[in-house]
Design a protein around this motif. Structure first.
Motif, mmCIF file in Angstrom:
data_model
loop_
_atom_site.group_PDB
_atom_site.id
_atom_site.type_symbol
_atom_site.label_atom_id
_atom_site.label_comp_id
_atom_site.label_asym_id
_atom_site.label_seq_id
_atom_site.Cartn_x
_atom_site.Cartn_y
_atom_site.Cartn_z
ATOM 1 N N ASN A 105 0.789 -1.149 -0.038
ATOM 2 C CA ASN A 105 0.034 0.039 0.002
ATOM 3 C C ASN A 105 0.873 1.211 -0.065
ATOM 4 O O ASN A 105 0.773 2.239 0.852
ATOM 5 C CB ASN A 105 -0.934 -0.126 1.341
ATOM 6 C CG ASN A 105 -1.993 0.873 1.030
ATOM 7 O OD1 ASN A 105 -2.481 1.422 -0.254
ATOM 8 N ND2 ASN A 105 -3.014 1.132 2.126
ATOM 9 N N TYR A 106 1.935 1.460 -0.993
ATOM 10 C CA TYR A 106 2.856 2.334 -1.018
ATOM 11 C C TYR A 106 2.419 3.625 -1.133
ATOM 12 O O TYR A 106 3.161 4.655 -0.601
ATOM 13 C CB TYR A 106 4.007 1.948 -2.073
ATOM 14 C CG TYR A 106 3.336 1.976 -3.318
ATOM 15 C CD1 TYR A 106 3.210 2.980 -4.203
ATOM 16 C CD2 TYR A 106 2.959 0.648 -3.931
ATOM 17 C CE1 TYR A 106 2.687 2.771 -5.634
ATOM 18 C CE2 TYR A 106 2.477 0.696 -5.178
ATOM 19 C CZ TYR A 106 2.388 1.710 -5.849
ATOM 20 O OH TYR A 106 1.908 1.576 -7.106
ATOM 21 N N LYS A 107 1.041 3.846 -1.777
ATOM 22 C CA LYS A 107 0.682 5.207 -2.014
ATOM 23 C C LYS A 107 0.464 6.009 -0.648
ATOM 24 O O LYS A 107 0.501 7.149 -0.517
ATOM 25 C CB LYS A 107 -0.598 5.192 -2.967
ATOM 26 C CG LYS A 107 -0.258 5.184 -4.396
ATOM 27 C CD LYS A 107 -1.396 5.145 -5.144
ATOM 28 C CE LYS A 107 -0.877 4.785 -6.683
ATOM 29 N NZ LYS A 107 -2.121 4.697 -7.485
ATOM 30 N N ASN A 108 0.184 5.311 0.354
ATOM 31 C CA ASN A 108 -0.058 5.840 1.627
ATOM 32 C C ASN A 108 0.992 5.979 2.491
ATOM 33 O O ASN A 108 0.765 6.397 3.762
ATOM 34 C CB ASN A 108 -1.138 5.113 2.359
ATOM 35 C CG ASN A 108 -2.752 5.015 1.518
ATOM 36 O OD1 ASN A 108 -2.998 5.841 1.103
ATOM 37 N ND2 ASN A 108 -3.357 3.987 1.686
ATOM 38 N N LEU A 109 2.316 5.524 2.208
ATOM 39 C CA LEU A 109 3.380 5.751 3.032
ATOM 40 C C LEU A 109 3.957 7.130 2.773
ATOM 41 O O LEU A 109 3.870 7.758 1.671
ATOM 42 C CB LEU A 109 4.473 4.746 2.449
ATOM 43 C CG LEU A 109 4.075 3.091 2.951
ATOM 44 C CD1 LEU A 109 5.154 2.229 2.215
ATOM 45 C CD2 LEU A 109 3.906 3.077 4.292
ATOM 46 N N GLN A 110 4.802 7.546 3.668
ATOM 47 C CA GLN A 110 5.545 8.893 3.585
ATOM 48 C C GLN A 110 6.461 8.582 2.491
ATOM 49 O O GLN A 110 6.989 7.837 2.093
ATOM 50 C CB GLN A 110 6.080 9.156 4.799
ATOM 51 C CG GLN A 110 5.369 9.155 6.090
ATOM 52 C CD GLN A 110 6.122 9.402 7.349
ATOM 53 O OE1 GLN A 110 7.287 9.799 7.351
ATOM 54 N NE2 GLN A 110 5.611 9.320 8.445
ATOM 55 N N ASN A 111 6.908 9.884 1.876
ATOM 56 C CA ASN A 111 7.996 9.975 0.903
ATOM 57 C C ASN A 111 9.398 9.793 1.435
ATOM 58 O O ASN A 111 10.342 9.316 0.554
ATOM 59 C CB ASN A 111 7.809 11.123 -0.011
ATOM 60 C CG ASN A 111 6.316 11.333 -0.657
ATOM 61 O OD1 ASN A 111 5.891 10.275 -1.007
ATOM 62 N ND2 ASN A 111 5.922 12.515 -0.976
ATOM 63 N N LYS A 135 5.075 6.979 -7.381
ATOM 64 C CA LYS A 135 5.714 7.221 -5.838
ATOM 65 C C LYS A 135 7.050 7.028 -5.882
ATOM 66 O O LYS A 135 7.645 6.298 -6.377
ATOM 67 C CB LYS A 135 5.009 6.252 -4.994
ATOM 68 C CG LYS A 135 5.173 6.339 -3.587
ATOM 69 C CD LYS A 135 4.504 7.539 -2.816
ATOM 70 C CE LYS A 135 4.590 7.436 -1.245
ATOM 71 N NZ LYS A 135 4.029 8.610 -0.632
#
Length: 167
Positions: A105-111, A135
């Motif tokens: 669910n990488y889109k919801n992780l911080q950059n 991302k």
């Protein structure tokens, strides 16, 4: 008068021939580029994985993993190879990686997951959808356990192919 028009006609013909040749070359390059772009679409990037150097002997490299399972590995420092490698993930490895990417669910992780230490290597993750980067995560330390586990798993997958390349 006929003597002076003869060199002019040859020059005119040479210019015309040069233009025609240039146009044909451009057209052939354009059509070749079209077929390459079609191949690039079917082999679009899935994940770019980069490990940056540290002040010690940390392995540093970049690996571009394509949606068809092919991988382009570029060594930087402290890796067992010195030349760029290409290899193919098995269907099972590719499916497992795709499942792991979806589960991350990488889109919801911080950059950015930063460390306080100056000599820590970073892992850069570039995620792609339909061949376009969607991302970028720079991971130095900490962050969610699923991110830490994902980076370790991808590194191990790549390392398996690099440390024992197919002959």
């Amino acid at each position: 008068m006929a003597i002076h028009s003869f060199p002019f006609n040859i020059t005119k013909q040479l210019v015309t021939l040069t233009i025609v040749t240039a146009v044909l070359c451009l057209l052939s390059c354009k059509s070749a580029g079209h077929s390459n772009s079609t191949a690039a679409q079917s082999d679009s990037p899935l994940l770019m994985f980069q490990k940056t150097p540290c002040f010690g002997s940390c392995p540093s490299y970049e690996a571009l993993i394509y949606s068809n399972g092919s991988v382009r590995f570029v060594p930087w420092e402290h890796v067992p190879v010195t030349d760029t490698l290409t290899f193919q993930l098995s269907e099972k490895e590719l499916q497992a990686l795709q499942t792991d990417i979806a589960g991350l669910n990488y889109k919801n992780l911080q950059n950015y997951y930063k460390t306080e230490w100056s000599d820590m290597p970073a892992t850069h993750l570039y995620f792609y959808e339909d061949g376009k980067e969607v991302k970028h995560i720079k991971h130095e330390e900490g962050g969610p356990e699923k991110l830490v586990m994902f980076t370790q798993k991808v590194h191990q997958l790549i390392w398996k192919h690099v440390a024992t390349p197919d002959k």
